[in-house]
Design an enzyme around this catalytic site. Sequence first.
Site, short mmCIF file in Angstrom:
data_model
loop_
_atom_site.label_atom_id
_atom_site.label_comp_id
_atom_site.label_asym_id
_atom_site.label_seq_id
_atom_site.Cartn_x
_atom_site.Cartn_y
_atom_site.Cartn_z
N ALA A 10 0.83 -1.21 0.00
CA ALA A 10 0.00 0.00 0.00
C ALA A 10 0.86 1.25 0.00
O ALA A 10 0.50 2.27 0.60
CB ALA A 10 -0.91 -0.01 1.22
N ARG A 16 -2.32 8.12 -11.33
CA ARG A 16 -3.45 8.19 -12.27
C ARG A 16 -4.77 8.53 -11.58
O ARG A 16 -5.76 8.79 -12.25
CB ARG A 16 -3.58 6.88 -13.05
CG ARG A 16 -2.57 6.75 -14.18
CD ARG A 16 -2.69 5.41 -14.88
NE ARG A 16 -2.10 4.33 -14.09
CZ ARG A 16 -2.16 3.05 -14.42
NH1 ARG A 16 -2.81 2.69 -15.53
NH2 ARG A 16 -1.61 2.13 -13.67
N GLN A 72 8.08 1.85 3.64
CA GLN A 72 8.99 1.85 2.48
C GLN A 72 9.34 3.31 2.21
O GLN A 72 8.56 4.05 1.59
CB GLN A 72 8.31 1.21 1.27
CG GLN A 72 9.19 1.11 0.04
CD GLN A 72 8.44 0.58 -1.18
OE1 GLN A 72 7.21 0.54 -1.20
NE2 GLN A 72 9.17 0.20 -2.21
N ARG A 333 -26.79 13.97 15.09
CA ARG A 333 -25.35 14.11 14.99
C ARG A 333 -24.66 13.21 16.01
O ARG A 333 -25.33 12.61 16.87
CB ARG A 333 -24.98 15.58 15.17
CG ARG A 333 -25.46 16.47 14.01
CD ARG A 333 -25.40 17.93 14.37
NE ARG A 333 -24.05 18.35 14.74
CZ ARG A 333 -23.77 19.53 15.29
NH1 ARG A 333 -24.75 20.39 15.55
NH2 ARG A 333 -22.53 19.84 15.59
N ASN A 377 -42.14 15.87 27.00
CA ASN A 377 -42.52 16.45 25.72
C ASN A 377 -41.76 17.75 25.50
O ASN A 377 -41.76 18.64 26.36
CB ASN A 377 -44.03 16.73 25.68
CG ASN A 377 -44.48 17.18 24.29
OD1 ASN A 377 -44.71 16.37 23.41
ND2 ASN A 377 -44.61 18.48 24.10
N TYR A 387 -23.95 26.83 24.01
CA TYR A 387 -22.64 27.40 23.68
C TYR A 387 -22.66 28.90 23.94
O TYR A 387 -23.53 29.62 23.43
CB TYR A 387 -22.33 27.11 22.21
CG TYR A 387 -20.96 27.54 21.74
CD1 TYR A 387 -19.82 27.21 22.46
CD2 TYR A 387 -20.82 28.27 20.57
CE1 TYR A 387 -18.56 27.59 22.02
CE2 TYR A 387 -19.56 28.65 20.11
CZ TYR A 387 -18.43 28.31 20.84
OH TYR A 387 -17.20 28.70 20.41
N ALA A 423 -44.74 28.43 27.28
CA ALA A 423 -44.32 28.72 25.91
C ALA A 423 -43.69 30.10 25.81
O ALA A 423 -44.11 31.04 26.50
CB ALA A 423 -45.52 28.61 24.97
#
Length: 451
Positions: A10, A16, A72, A333, A377, A387, A423
């Site tokens: 590898a 190419r 290598q 996420r 809920n 943040y 709310a």
Amino acid sequence: MPKNAALVLAAGKGTRMHSDRPKVLQTLLGTPMLACVLQALRPIFADDIWVVAGHRAELVRAAFPEARFIVQEQQLGTGHALQCALPGLSAAGYTHLLVVNGDTPLLSAQVVSRFVAESSDADVTFATIELEDPGAYGRVVRDATQGLSIVEAKDFDPALHGPASGEVNAGIYYCRLAVLEHLLPRLCNDNKSGEYYITDIVALAVADGYKVAGVRCGHDVALMGVNSPLELAHMEEQLRARIVNDLLAAGVIVHAPELVRVGPMVQVEPGAELTGPCELYGHTCIAHGASIASHCVVRDCHIETGAEVRSFSHLEGAQVGVGALVGPFARLRPGAILEDNAHVGNFVEMKKARLGKGSKANHLTYLGDADIGEGTNIGAGTITCNYDGVHKYKTAIGNHAFIGSNTALVAPVCVGDSALVGAGSVITKDVPEGTLGIARSRQKNLPQKKV
């Protein structure tokens, strides 16, 4: 009893491919091709697998930190790569060595196992395939007088070697290590590329009277390498079709299979249901009875039994519990956890957040760095403000709480069990268990000025 090892070459640049990324890190179905090769070798060689890295070796090593590497430093050819690896392999006490190229992503454990079994009686064995257009593959020459040899495409001369037969070298070898120790020092680079070729071992072994075999593998494309973006695309489509066909044969329900993309590391249990177009990548696991609808992208996720991921949802690094519902148009996420029977609806995003059993966040919500209990809920438009521009903080919401619509929870903050948040509130202080929290100014109705 032979002690086998596998060596993956590898180190090449892959010029190419026209990419700065090492060729073996180019991806098929979201997985580096080197990972596909290692996956094929592990069932047979377990931990006795070594990788020769060279060009941008640091990137290859970073992508595979668990692999055993040989570097290598100068890329002077495949024979030189084997010369670099030989001292370490000999010191480890191996008796036989399988050598494969790292750019053969369709290689399978079945193909490798069969080739090793057919090579057991020879000192040096290599696999051959037959191609209508041999391209850059080394030509196999079977001469009644001079015996068996491989001639690189650049050096092949019909006047010297006879007409091309279409049989070419597949780049897979199985050799006794003692024979390699004898032959490798005699390799030379007297050729048009100025490189040391591993293929020259065949002619040297024949000349020294060793038993050499070329195992014919017909037209098996699983042995072919990738050398260009076009070949990469063709290989990817063949791999995609093979994986989907295997899933169908195993009992996975797949709708529009030609539009389903499943990576080679993905696990899908029989009885799961996939609808194309959809994409499953990485180390994703889909349990029996779970369903993935169309236009979903799922990467490195665990989807449990009976869970449903509805259309146009994107999930990465998430856990979805038994019977949970996701989407449509949801985004989970890394670190998102939906416990059993939890619901995340349209335009809801979660990151490093846990939604407890039976809890719901059905509309237009962001839950980041949050821990939410059972039966709670979360109203539409709720945001955990995690943040402050420098640090991230956690929001904790207890069991059976109710968060009213259009609420901003400014972390760090806790909402207790069975608490209610009115709310439109901006909550900056803890709301104790069983209390009502409201943080908004009193409504005023004022007369309009007439113009």
